[in-house]
Design a protein around this motif. Structure first.
Motif, PDB file in Angstrom:
ATOM      1  N   GLN A   1      -5.922   2.712  -9.502  1.00 48.10           N
ATOM      2  CA  GLN A   1      -5.327   2.701 -10.843  1.00 48.10           C
ATOM      3  C   GLN A   1      -3.813   2.878 -10.827  1.00 48.10           C
ATOM      4  N   VAL A   2      -3.183   2.327  -9.793  1.00 47.80           N
ATOM      5  CA  VAL A   2      -1.719   2.317  -9.745  1.00 47.80           C
ATOM      6  C   VAL A   2      -1.249   1.023 -10.399  1.00 47.80           C
ATOM      7  N   LYS A   3      -0.240   1.143 -11.253  1.00 47.88           N
ATOM      8  CA  LYS A   3       0.309  -0.038 -11.904  1.00 47.88           C
ATOM      9  C   LYS A   3       1.086  -0.877 -10.884  1.00 47.88           C
ATOM     10  N   ILE A   4       0.783  -2.150 -10.813  1.00 47.41           N
ATOM     11  CA  ILE A   4       1.492  -3.023  -9.876  1.00 47.41           C
ATOM     12  C   ILE A   4       2.855  -3.373 -10.457  1.00 47.41           C
ATOM     13  N   ASP A   5       3.926  -2.969  -9.763  1.00 46.80           N
ATOM     14  CA  ASP A   5       5.273  -3.304 -10.240  1.00 46.80           C
ATOM     15  C   ASP A   5       5.792  -4.530  -9.483  1.00 46.80           C
ATOM     16  N   LYS A   6       7.012  -4.908  -9.792  1.00 47.48           N
ATOM     17  CA  LYS A   6       7.649  -6.086  -9.208  1.00 47.48           C
ATOM     18  C   LYS A   6       7.636  -6.063  -7.665  1.00 47.48           C
ATOM     19  N   ASP A   7       7.960  -4.896  -7.095  1.00 47.45           N
ATOM     20  CA  ASP A   7       8.030  -4.802  -5.639  1.00 47.45           C
ATOM     21  C   ASP A   7       6.652  -4.921  -4.983  1.00 47.45           C
ATOM     22  N   ILE A   8       5.686  -4.235  -5.550  1.00 45.47           N
ATOM     23  CA  ILE A   8       4.318  -4.329  -5.013  1.00 45.47           C
ATOM     24  C   ILE A   8       3.829  -5.772  -5.150  1.00 45.47           C
ATOM     25  N   ALA A   9       4.111  -6.384  -6.303  1.00 46.16           N
ATOM     26  CA  ALA A   9       3.677  -7.759  -6.549  1.00 46.16           C
ATOM     27  C   ALA A   9       4.280  -8.722  -5.519  1.00 46.16           C
TER      28      ALA A   9
ATOM     29  N   THR B   1      -9.266 -19.326  -2.118  1.00 43.24           N
ATOM     30  CA  THR B   1     -10.373 -19.386  -3.070  1.00 43.24           C
ATOM     31  C   THR B   1      -9.849 -19.283  -4.499  1.00 43.24           C
ATOM     32  N   SER B   2     -10.798 -19.402  -5.423  1.00 48.25           N
ATOM     33  CA  SER B   2     -10.486 -19.216  -6.837  1.00 48.25           C
ATOM     34  C   SER B   2      -9.882 -17.824  -7.047  1.00 48.25           C
ATOM     35  N   THR B   3     -10.424 -16.835  -6.362  1.00 44.68           N
ATOM     36  CA  THR B   3      -9.923 -15.463  -6.469  1.00 44.68           C
ATOM     37  C   THR B   3      -8.480 -15.358  -5.956  1.00 44.68           C
ATOM     38  N   THR B   4      -8.188 -16.083  -4.876  1.00 47.00           N
ATOM     39  CA  THR B   4      -6.830 -16.064  -4.323  1.00 47.00           C
ATOM     40  C   THR B   4      -5.820 -16.474  -5.392  1.00 47.00           C
ATOM     41  N   HIS B   5      -6.112 -17.586  -6.084  1.00 48.86           N
ATOM     42  CA  HIS B   5      -5.197 -18.057  -7.135  1.00 48.86           C
ATOM     43  C   HIS B   5      -5.168 -17.096  -8.322  1.00 48.86           C
ATOM     44  N   GLN B   6      -6.333 -16.500  -8.613  1.00 55.23           N
ATOM     45  CA  GLN B   6      -6.410 -15.549  -9.718  1.00 55.23           C
ATOM     46  C   GLN B   6      -5.469 -14.378  -9.468  1.00 55.23           C
ATOM     47  N   ILE B   7      -5.513 -13.852  -8.241  1.00 50.73           N
ATOM     48  CA  ILE B   7      -4.642 -12.729  -7.884  1.00 50.73           C
ATOM     49  C   ILE B   7      -3.175 -13.177  -7.909  1.00 50.73           C
ATOM     50  N   ALA B   8      -2.905 -14.364  -7.372  1.00 45.52           N
ATOM     51  CA  ALA B   8      -1.531 -14.877  -7.335  1.00 45.52           C
ATOM     52  C   ALA B   8      -0.978 -14.999  -8.755  1.00 45.52           C
TER      53      ALA B   8
ATOM     54  N   ILE C   1      -5.889  -5.235  -0.332  1.00 46.08           N
ATOM     55  CA  ILE C   1      -4.992  -4.165  -0.788  1.00 46.08           C
ATOM     56  C   ILE C   1      -4.806  -4.252  -2.306  1.00 46.08           C
ATOM     57  N   TYR C   2      -4.793  -5.484  -2.829  1.00 41.39           N
ATOM     58  CA  TYR C   2      -4.742  -5.679  -4.284  1.00 41.39           C
ATOM     59  C   TYR C   2      -5.938  -4.978  -4.950  1.00 41.39           C
ATOM     60  N   ASP C   3      -7.118  -5.149  -4.373  1.00 43.74           N
ATOM     61  CA  ASP C   3      -8.318  -4.490  -4.913  1.00 43.74           C
ATOM     62  C   ASP C   3      -8.212  -2.970  -4.795  1.00 43.74           C
ATOM     63  N   LEU C   4      -7.749  -2.517  -3.645  1.00 41.10           N
ATOM     64  CA  LEU C   4      -7.634  -1.072  -3.419  1.00 41.10           C
ATOM     65  C   LEU C   4      -6.649  -0.447  -4.415  1.00 41.10           C
ATOM     66  N   ILE C   5      -5.514  -1.116  -4.611  1.00 37.85           N
ATOM     67  CA  ILE C   5      -4.508  -0.595  -5.547  1.00 37.85           C
ATOM     68  C   ILE C   5      -5.066  -0.568  -6.976  1.00 37.85           C
ATOM     69  N   SER C   6      -5.828  -1.613  -7.325  1.00 39.68           N
ATOM     70  CA  SER C   6      -6.447  -1.631  -8.656  1.00 39.68           C
ATOM     71  C   SER C   6      -7.403  -0.455  -8.807  1.00 39.68           C
ATOM     72  N   LEU C   7      -8.186  -0.209  -7.760  1.00 40.88           N
ATOM     73  CA  LEU C   7      -9.148   0.897  -7.793  1.00 40.88           C
ATOM     74  C   LEU C   7      -8.431   2.244  -7.878  1.00 40.88           C
TER      75      LEU C   7
ATOM     76  N   LEU D   1       0.839  -1.206   0.000  1.00 44.31           N
ATOM     77  CA  LEU D   1       0.000   0.000   0.000  1.00 44.31           C
ATOM     78  C   LEU D   1       0.873   1.255   0.000  1.00 44.31           C
ATOM     79  N   SER D   2       1.938   1.203   0.786  1.00 49.01           N
ATOM     80  CA  SER D   2       2.856   2.348   0.834  1.00 49.01           C
ATOM     81  C   SER D   2       3.473   2.623  -0.534  1.00 49.01           C
ATOM     82  N   LEU D   3       3.977   1.593  -1.196  1.00 51.04           N
ATOM     83  CA  LEU D   3       4.590   1.765  -2.515  1.00 51.04           C
ATOM     84  C   LEU D   3       3.591   2.340  -3.517  1.00 51.04           C
ATOM     85  N   ALA D   4       2.345   1.868  -3.439  1.00 49.12           N
ATOM     86  CA  ALA D   4       1.320   2.343  -4.370  1.00 49.12           C
ATOM     87  C   ALA D   4       0.973   3.806  -4.101  1.00 49.12           C
TER      88      ALA D   4
END
Lengths: 327, 327
Positions: B143-151, B171-178, B135-141, B36-39
């Motif tokens: 509209q910050v690009k997820i870089d290597k460090d955030i990932a 869940t299915s969503t967990t793997h989707q995000i991963a 936090i993945y959802d929040l960062i997507s909302l 979250l900080s990086l984003a």
């Protein structure tokens, strides 16, 4: 992908096939075998499921696991044999039986880098995390709908062959497939409870014994446990109980190469090898006529166990000094 | 999702925020905080990262982990405080300090069912496998690009809070995000080597001691290990070394409820609780003013350790007979 298409075309023109996985089957061997069988049966293709060894109890939760049988002398083999997760014909435990092909077509579907392409059609994907990932692709190509049972079988193959999505072979695609399989009803709780959280008292005893007798070389970079035949039988651990022990060695901070020596028959020791980040254990295993992947491999050596340990560790040390590659 | 939108709107109008995670931070607390900080920094928002305790060595590989600091008396807190992965204000270890809000806005982002909604905006998703998923959802909302460090940070949160995609919360969503995070460069080898395959000699000693002193009740359905303060200090294990031990108890076939008692200070015992498939450990922990999830919870109890063990196990047995729910 030419081979994949060949396999599809061959399968859909057949009424019966045999599916064979490697002896001492693991989750990927069994999950792939069961999933492919369920999918082919939906297309009206009869399947005969063969394995030299019994299905370990921790996999009894897999649908249809009870129909996997050793090769029967009386049974008439069909015209197409599919070998799954077998790097060599020998891995089936039935090499002699299969050497006389009598016109049968052999299909080899596998993800081991050490695969020696022994079949008529060899579809080998070293980048696949598990053979089950390849079966997922094949089933998709066959346009069979993945149901709950197929999903559970494939998820089991992928999960167990990646150490639950932990090993280096885990990719974006691996998680993508896993996500889809959960959507299609894969029962991950059954897998977790029956496989991952199912340590028998026998294995617990082995683990205690192993931890109390850890050995190290090369500044703790090489670590191992060794169990004699009588230790294995006295601890009331079945063969598959020893399988996960190597992770306890590999998980130690300093360790790069982990080995477990198990005397599975008097005078016959099974060696499991794992590496953490750079050492090529496939090459080390190959010195002793074994194989696998760069990070996970195995071999079986005959002789006195203490001598075997000495020989393998000495070769590992030698290889270590050469940067993890045997010349 | 109203709260999520509120959070987005509040954040983008601010120049500086503080991000606080729970004491004795785990991978989800740290991964969420760092991501979250990086984003936010990418949006030009300054972030102050606060944690009462030091970052455990196994998480030092996380980018920016070195800038997470305890609350300093001199530092001026910004107008917005974001609490991550904290079910209660007390989990920060700084309850008193935060009780005097002085007009500041508190944001609570968490996935614990025991969350008591202590903030001005409370975004609590019990179904999320980890706060990092949120936090993945929040960062997507944002509209910050997820870089290597955030990932890498987000993947660490999700992986560690699901026991590497093994627990029931996966869940299915967990793997989707991963899958997406690996695509975006998440360094899963660093995570594996530093966290999962990083057992210190201290922890190895604790594990040996623990396995040799396993106790059981209720026909082996309840299993536990207990360590006194002197055992913990003598074994040269830092506090975080004890964290994974509970899995060794839970993994035993018969065990449904696993407990580890660690006397973290003389006269103060931390109790970790896990269950395999049906027992509600969140309710059991709540009896002792703790909490968490149905399958993973914790509490801290003061007094003589032997007495504490007796009291907790007796309550667990009582609850067992009532079907896993405390009345």
């Amino acid at each position: 992908m030419e081979e994949l298409l060949k396999i599809r075309n061959l399968l859909i023109t057949n009424k019966e096939v045999a599916i064979i996985s490697h002896s001492n089957p693991d989750g990927d061997a069994l999950g792939s075998q069961i999933a492919l069988s369920l999918a082919l049966e939906k297309l009206g293709i009869q399947t005969l499921l063969i394995n030299k060894d019994p299905v370990p109890p921790s996999y009894h939760f897999l649908p249809n696991s009870e129909i996997i049988m050793p090769l029967s002398k009386k049974a008439q083999l069909p015209g197409v044999l599919i070998f799954l997760d077998c790097a060599t014909l020998d891995r089936t435990g039935y090499e002699t039986e299969f050497l006389n092909k009598q016109g049968r077509i052999f299909i080899n579907i596998d993800h081991h880098i050490s695969n020696d392409k022994y079949a008529d059609i060899n579809w080998v994907e070293e980048k696949a995390a598990a053979t089950a990932e390849m079966i997922y692709d094949l089933i998709s190509l066959l346009q069979v709908k993945i149901d709950k049972d197929i999903a559970t079988a494939l998820y089991t193959g992928i999960s167990t062959d990646t150490g639950s999505f932990l090993y280096e072979n885990t990719t974006s695609t691996t998680h993508q497939i896993a996500s889809d399989l959960i959507n299609k009803g894969a029962n991950i709780s059954e897998l977790r409870i029956n496989f991952y959280e199912n340590m028998s008292k026998g294995r617990l005893n082995l683990l205690k014994k192993g931890l109390n007798n850890l050995s190290f070389a090369q500044n703790d970079k090489i670590g191992w446990m060794a169990f004699t035949y009588s230790e294995l039988t006295n601890s009331d651990a079945v063969d598959s109980d020893g399988d996960g022990l190597i992770n306890y060695v590999k998980n130690i901070s300093e360790v790069e190469v982990a080995l477990v020596f198990r005397e599975i028959e008097p005078g016959k020791t099974k060696v499991s090898l794992r590496s953490k980040s750079w050492f090529d254990v496939n090459q080390l295993a190959a010195v002793f006529q074994g194989g696998g992947h760069a990070r996970a491999a195995g071999c079986v050596i005959e002789g006195d166990q203490q001598e075997i340990v000495k020989k393998v560790i000495s070769k590992a040390q030698e290889s270590f000094l050469q940067g993890g590659h045997i010349r």
